[in-house]
Motif scaffolding. Sequence first.
Motif, PDB file in Angstrom:
ATOM      1  N   PRO B   3      95.767 -52.964 -10.840  1.00 16.96           N
ATOM      2  CA  PRO B   3      94.321 -53.175 -10.775  1.00 16.96           C
ATOM      3  C   PRO B   3      93.879 -53.735  -9.427  1.00 16.96           C
ATOM      4  CG  PRO B   3      95.353 -54.833 -12.117  1.00 16.96           C
ATOM      5  CD  PRO B   3      96.406 -53.841 -11.800  1.00 16.96           C
ATOM      6  N   GLY B 269      91.405 -64.763 -12.257  1.00 20.18           N
ATOM      7  CA  GLY B 269      90.831 -63.451 -12.559  1.00 20.18           C
ATOM      8  C   GLY B 269      91.801 -62.327 -12.235  1.00 20.18           C
ATOM      9  N   ALA B 270      92.442 -62.408 -11.059  1.00 25.68           N
ATOM     10  CA  ALA B 270      93.376 -61.356 -10.656  1.00 25.68           C
ATOM     11  C   ALA B 270      94.540 -61.284 -11.632  1.00 25.68           C
ATOM     12  CB  ALA B 270      93.882 -61.620  -9.243  1.00 25.68           C
ATOM     13  N   ARG B 273      93.385 -59.833 -15.118  1.00 23.72           N
ATOM     14  CA  ARG B 273      93.116 -58.388 -15.028  1.00 23.72           C
ATOM     15  C   ARG B 273      94.428 -57.611 -14.922  1.00 23.72           C
ATOM     16  NH1 ARG B 273      88.588 -60.257 -12.283  1.00 23.72           N
ATOM     17  NH2 ARG B 273      86.807 -60.069 -13.704  1.00 23.72           N
ATOM     18  N   TYR B 274      95.366 -58.140 -14.134  1.00 20.49           N
ATOM     19  CA  TYR B 274      96.677 -57.484 -14.033  1.00 20.49           C
ATOM     20  C   TYR B 274      97.340 -57.434 -15.409  1.00 20.49           C
ATOM     21  CZ  TYR B 274     101.517 -56.643 -12.719  1.00 20.49           C
ATOM     22  OH  TYR B 274     102.782 -56.118 -12.632  1.00 20.49           O
ATOM     23  N   LEU B 276      96.052 -57.591 -18.440  1.00 22.84           N
ATOM     24  CA  LEU B 276      95.428 -56.682 -19.401  1.00 22.84           C
ATOM     25  C   LEU B 276      95.642 -55.225 -19.015  1.00 22.84           C
ATOM     26  CD1 LEU B 276      92.127 -58.605 -20.182  1.00 22.84           C
ATOM     27  CD2 LEU B 276      94.192 -58.454 -21.584  1.00 22.84           C
ATOM     28  N   ALA B 277      95.634 -54.928 -17.701  1.00 23.82           N
ATOM     29  CA  ALA B 277      95.800 -53.541 -17.286  1.00 23.82           C
ATOM     30  C   ALA B 277      97.215 -53.045 -17.571  1.00 23.82           C
ATOM     31  CB  ALA B 277      95.477 -53.393 -15.801  1.00 23.82           C
ATOM     32  N   ARG B 300      89.534 -55.886 -22.190  1.00 26.59           N
ATOM     33  CA  ARG B 300      89.172 -55.993 -20.771  1.00 26.59           C
ATOM     34  C   ARG B 300      87.661 -56.174 -20.599  1.00 26.59           C
ATOM     35  NH1 ARG B 300      93.193 -52.226 -19.710  1.00 26.59           N
ATOM     36  NH2 ARG B 300      91.768 -50.463 -19.771  1.00 26.59           N
ATOM     37  N   PHE B 303      86.684 -59.648 -21.296  1.00 28.86           N
ATOM     38  CA  PHE B 303      86.969 -60.574 -20.192  1.00 28.86           C
ATOM     39  C   PHE B 303      85.968 -60.383 -19.062  1.00 28.86           C
ATOM     40  CE2 PHE B 303      89.212 -61.818 -16.251  1.00 28.86           C
ATOM     41  CZ  PHE B 303      89.371 -63.161 -16.544  1.00 28.86           C
ATOM     42  N   ASP B 304      85.696 -59.123 -18.728  1.00 25.65           N
ATOM     43  CA  ASP B 304      84.761 -58.856 -17.623  1.00 25.65           C
ATOM     44  C   ASP B 304      83.372 -59.389 -17.939  1.00 25.65           C
ATOM     45  OD1 ASP B 304      86.671 -57.717 -16.065  1.00 25.65           O
ATOM     46  OD2 ASP B 304      86.334 -55.676 -16.807  1.00 25.65           O
TER      47      ASP B 304
END
Lengths: 294, 337
Positions: B3, B269-270, B273-274, B276-277, B300, B303-304
């Motif tokens: 991501p 955040g990074a 996101r990693y 979940l992706a 996702r 979270f966003d």
Amino acid sequence: MEPTSSPAFNPRIEARQRASALWATLLLLATLVGIVVLVFLLVDLVIKGGGRLTGHFFTNYMSFDPDRAGIKSALVGSLWLMLLTTLIAVPVGVGAAVWLEEYASRGRLMRLVQLNIANLAGVPSVIYGILGLTFFVRFLALDRSLLAGALTMALLILPVIVIATQEALRSVPKGLRESAYALGATRWQVIRSHLLPVAAPGILTGVILAVSRAVGETAPLIVIGGFVFIAFTPGSLLDPFTALPLQIFNWTGMPQASFRELAAAAILVLMVLLLAMNGAAIVLRNRFERNRPR
Amino acid sequence: MRPVRAAFGSRWMLAAAVLAGCGRGPVEGLIKIDGSSTVFPITALAAERFMADTSDIRIAVGISGTGGGMAKFGRGEIDISNASRPIKDKEVDKVRAAGLDFIELPIAYDGLVVAVNPEATWVDCLTVDELKRMWEPGSKVNSWKDVRADFPDRPLRLYGAGTDSGTYDYFTAAIVGEEGTSRADFTASEDDNVLVTGVAGDPGALAFFGLAYYEESADKVKAVRIDGGKGGGCVAPTFESVETGQYQPLARPEFVYVRKDRATDPAVGAFVRYYLAHARTIVRDAQYVPLSDETYGLVRARFDAQTTGSLFHGSTVGVKIADLLRGMPADTTRSAR
């Protein structure tokens, strides 16, 4: 007088010698229990974990791929913990012992303090963990940092260092103190130039044994909540850390058998570290004893 | 496709973006995570892989049980809390009382296996009702014969997760019907290997523990099939039956809770996101059961959108995560139990 014919005198030589031999055997067995258990443990560990002791085991971080997993963060964490604990506990412990032995006047209060220190030495380590959690981690807000861990461990070994140092100071011949005082030395001069150098071997032995206890302790670290998965080494005193006992504890709880091999290998490393420290205690003591002022 | 890379092309461009955005150095920081030992392998594996890509972010993961993690989370001592059950209402109150809030993210399923010794040839399948009679408070079931009349008169010895664990909370909620209540005379351990060893050495034993531990010890213990009493018959615990939802009621979701004020931190955040992706691969490699791609998409989005609050109100027995995430009211998806 005829001893052999006297009914009152029966030397029972054979029976006494049998008893003597029996006791010798029992005492030997008592000694062997410890050695056999240690040898058994070491052999078992080498069989299970020996194959995991490769170069990258020391240079890699913890990983969920057993073939890439290493103990770098745990080993570095343990070494930091050892250094910091020593730096904190030794000045305080030796200082307290010197004051208790050389300055404090004997009285009821002193006996109470003495009794307390002896008691503290026997308090289970998990209690120190709770103290560390409440005081260092929460109250002083040091969080679960290397410093909080080292302070907790320092408290844990402080009583042992105080007692060992007191013993060492007490074994310094009285004549040494008296002749120094007779020549006009101040109390501090006597302590610095005569008592501490002469007592150093005993103090050092106590310190090293106490620190090696701290290195092997797991319970306080679990209570203060050391982290288990850390893939970096601490960059400051306030960074989170992990240590060998925590890593071992974590690996033994994993479902895959290969992690238990890694745990065995890590135990071997810890044992070697502890043996090295105890060995260092002996070497240092011998060297000091040779150079000791007479 | 990762991501971070997908969004910014490279780590350096990401760094440049952050520099431009907030006038600070490259994304760096320390993320502290604690909580459930069940979720630990998933989150720590995510952390391991994430750090291999992004060397400036440091992540520390601890284990102190779901309850212990929530307590630390409520004091603001950690950024992310691993949980093998949803947050309890009184834990929500504590978090909010500290002026904090949380984003709830379901990340995987885990199956709870009911296991017996391989010598216990008489038992192959148990109903939830039979398990309830074994485990309920004050249970008088001390022999297999008391469970079912045609079982032999062999002593029954129970092993299970310790009472501080989310696993115990879930098992009692699903089997006994009331969370946190069970008979007290069972051997409890937080270490599932202890439970496996216990069952492997005792022909009369019965234990519950995570599916991953069963997969690693299938040669030493036997998994009992479970009849959920919903007409589905006896279902064996497998990755498939947990994923399809047939293995009920002993399949449960696993969660991570992210502190809302830290979710906007570039490092946190990074990482999330990693996580979940790549959740499907990470969860599978950690030997848990992934959610569907569609569900991860919904997670996702949650979270966003920084959506706070819990969807579960303390219980996940029989719920369908995707429906809840889509905003369907919880009680229509709740099981009848």
